[in-house]
Design a protein around this motif. Structure first.
Motif, PDB file in Angstrom:
ATOM      1  N   VAL A 194       0.838  -1.208   0.000  1.00  0.00           N
ATOM      2  CA  VAL A 194       0.000   0.000   0.000  1.00  0.00           C
ATOM      3  C   VAL A 194       0.869   1.253   0.000  1.00  0.00           C
ATOM      4  N   ALA A 195       1.971   1.230   0.756  1.00  0.00           N
ATOM      5  CA  ALA A 195       2.864   2.400   0.792  1.00  0.00           C
ATOM      6  C   ALA A 195       3.406   2.706  -0.598  1.00  0.00           C
ATOM      7  N   TYR A 196       3.816   1.663  -1.332  1.00  0.00           N
ATOM      8  CA  TYR A 196       4.312   1.900  -2.695  1.00  0.00           C
ATOM      9  C   TYR A 196       3.223   2.534  -3.557  1.00  0.00           C
ATOM     10  N   LEU A 197       2.009   1.985  -3.496  1.00  0.00           N
ATOM     11  CA  LEU A 197       0.915   2.505  -4.325  1.00  0.00           C
ATOM     12  C   LEU A 197       0.616   3.963  -3.989  1.00  0.00           C
ATOM     13  N   VAL A 198       0.584   4.281  -2.703  1.00  0.00           N
ATOM     14  CA  VAL A 198       0.260   5.647  -2.279  1.00  0.00           C
ATOM     15  C   VAL A 198       1.364   6.624  -2.678  1.00  0.00           C
ATOM     16  N   VAL A 199       2.614   6.262  -2.389  1.00  0.00           N
ATOM     17  CA  VAL A 199       3.729   7.179  -2.685  1.00  0.00           C
ATOM     18  C   VAL A 199       3.887   7.384  -4.185  1.00  0.00           C
ATOM     19  N   SER A 200       3.877   6.294  -4.963  1.00  0.00           N
ATOM     20  CA  SER A 200       4.060   6.429  -6.409  1.00  0.00           C
ATOM     21  C   SER A 200       2.921   7.210  -7.048  1.00  0.00           C
ATOM     22  N   THR A 201       1.694   6.979  -6.590  1.00  0.00           N
ATOM     23  CA  THR A 201       0.557   7.696  -7.162  1.00  0.00           C
ATOM     24  C   THR A 201       0.573   9.167  -6.761  1.00  0.00           C
ATOM     25  N   THR A 202       0.986   9.450  -5.530  1.00  0.00           N
ATOM     26  CA  THR A 202       1.091  10.847  -5.097  1.00  0.00           C
ATOM     27  C   THR A 202       2.117  11.596  -5.942  1.00  0.00           C
ATOM     28  N   LEU A 203       3.274  10.991  -6.167  1.00  0.00           N
ATOM     29  CA  LEU A 203       4.306  11.644  -6.982  1.00  0.00           C
ATOM     30  C   LEU A 203       3.827  11.851  -8.417  1.00  0.00           C
ATOM     31  N   LEU A 204       3.126  10.857  -8.966  1.00  0.00           N
ATOM     32  CA  LEU A 204       2.598  10.992 -10.323  1.00  0.00           C
ATOM     33  C   LEU A 204       1.558  12.098 -10.386  1.00  0.00           C
ATOM     34  N   SER A 205       0.678  12.167  -9.386  1.00  0.00           N
ATOM     35  CA  SER A 205      -0.350  13.209  -9.358  1.00  0.00           C
ATOM     36  C   SER A 205       0.268  14.595  -9.279  1.00  0.00           C
ATOM     37  N   LEU A 206       1.322  14.734  -8.479  1.00  0.00           N
ATOM     38  CA  LEU A 206       2.007  16.027  -8.377  1.00  0.00           C
ATOM     39  C   LEU A 206       2.650  16.404  -9.707  1.00  0.00           C
ATOM     40  N   GLY A 207       3.220  15.412 -10.386  1.00  0.00           N
ATOM     41  CA  GLY A 207       3.818  15.681 -11.690  1.00  0.00           C
ATOM     42  C   GLY A 207       2.777  16.125 -12.705  1.00  0.00           C
ATOM     43  N   LEU A 208       1.630  15.479 -12.704  1.00  0.00           N
ATOM     44  CA  LEU A 208       0.554  15.873 -13.614  1.00  0.00           C
ATOM     45  C   LEU A 208       0.043  17.272 -13.289  1.00  0.00           C
TER      46      LEU A 208
END
Length: 262
Positions: free
Chosen positions: A46-60
């Motif tokens: 879950v930590a990987y999913l949350v962190v990776s998605t947060t970083l992707l969302s910030l990039g978008l």
């Protein structure tokens, strides 16, 4: 000349990163029903999913959008699979998980590695963010697989998973390491070879000697690839900037080719 049909785009709702994180969580639930996952394994996935998605969302968001196209949807699928692989690797250290599931899911993630770049070219959706997303998913998959394989071959295997992050850390100390690199298809080949080698070792289908030779060869290829980039960066830092021809247009990241970005 026949007209090329446009590549289908994902529905608007499924073009948002957090939907793919939710899909990854659903995968974890299904896997947990088949193979035991420890609380720490759940936390890791879950930590990987949350962190990776947060970083992707910030990039978008920095680029003024909250949606991505079909190519990034493929990479997001790979990222969700990597979240499951992460949970299975953590579970293995606690006596849980399933080797067969881990290798199967990792193989799917590796097989999809070439699909996102193809989709990006078909949809004319090449971007720096897409290439970075793709590269980071690859790098983390290599890291978790090398952690898993270290149980069989020793901790030296971690050098494969950590090399990309060592390169990034070096750029903090030596800023010229962040300079865009010229395109080399060989980087993609080496990344794929390392992933395949680590997955084969994880399956434990080969004898220990063969596993050592396989991963040792993959590590040698990786050292050669990164070494060539380091030498190029050092030479360019000494000689200063120079013009780059269009066919040798620089990649934005050391591990990915320009035409693999979205």
């Amino acid at each position: 000349m026949p007209k090329v049909q446009p590549f289908p785009q994902p529905p608007a709702a499924w073009s948002r990163p957090w939907w793919w994180a939710a899909a990854g969580f659903a995968m974890l639930v299904v896997v947990g029903l088949v193979a035991p996952l420890t609380p720490l394994a759940w936390a890791g996935g879950v930590a990987y999913l949350v962190v990776s998605t947060t970083l992707l969302s910030l990039g978008l968001r920095r680029r003024g959008t909250v949606r991505f196209g079909a190519a990034n949807a493929v990479t997001a699928t790979r990222s969700a699979l990597v979240g499951v692989v992460t949970a299975l690797v953590v579970a293995a250290f606690g006596g849980g998980g399933s080797t067969a599931l881990l290798v199967t899911i990792a193989a799917f993630a590796l097989a999809l590695d070439g699909v996102d770049g193809y989709v990006a070219r078909r949809t004319a959706s090449v971007s720096e963010l897409g290439g970075r997303f793709d590269m980071e998913v690859d790098a983390f998959l290599l890291l978790v697989l090398s952690i898993y394989d270290a149980r069989f071959l020793g901790w030296w295997v971690l050098s494969i998973g950590l090399m990309r992050y060592a390169f990034v850390a070096a750029a903090w100390v030596l800023p010229f390491f962040a300079r865009p690199l010229p395109y080399r298809y060989w980087r993609k080949v080496v990344t794929a070879a390392c992933g395949i080698a680590l997955a084969v070792v994880a399956s434990q289908l080969l004898p220990a000697v063969a596993n050592t030779v396989l991963v040792g060869t993959a590590l040698a290829l990786l050292v050669e690839s990164f070494g060539r980039d380091v030498l190029w960066l050092v030479r360019m830092n000494r000689t200063g900037p120079r013009l780059v021809s269009p066919e040798n247009a620089p990649a934005h990241d050391p591990g990915r080719a320009r035409d693999e970005s979205r």
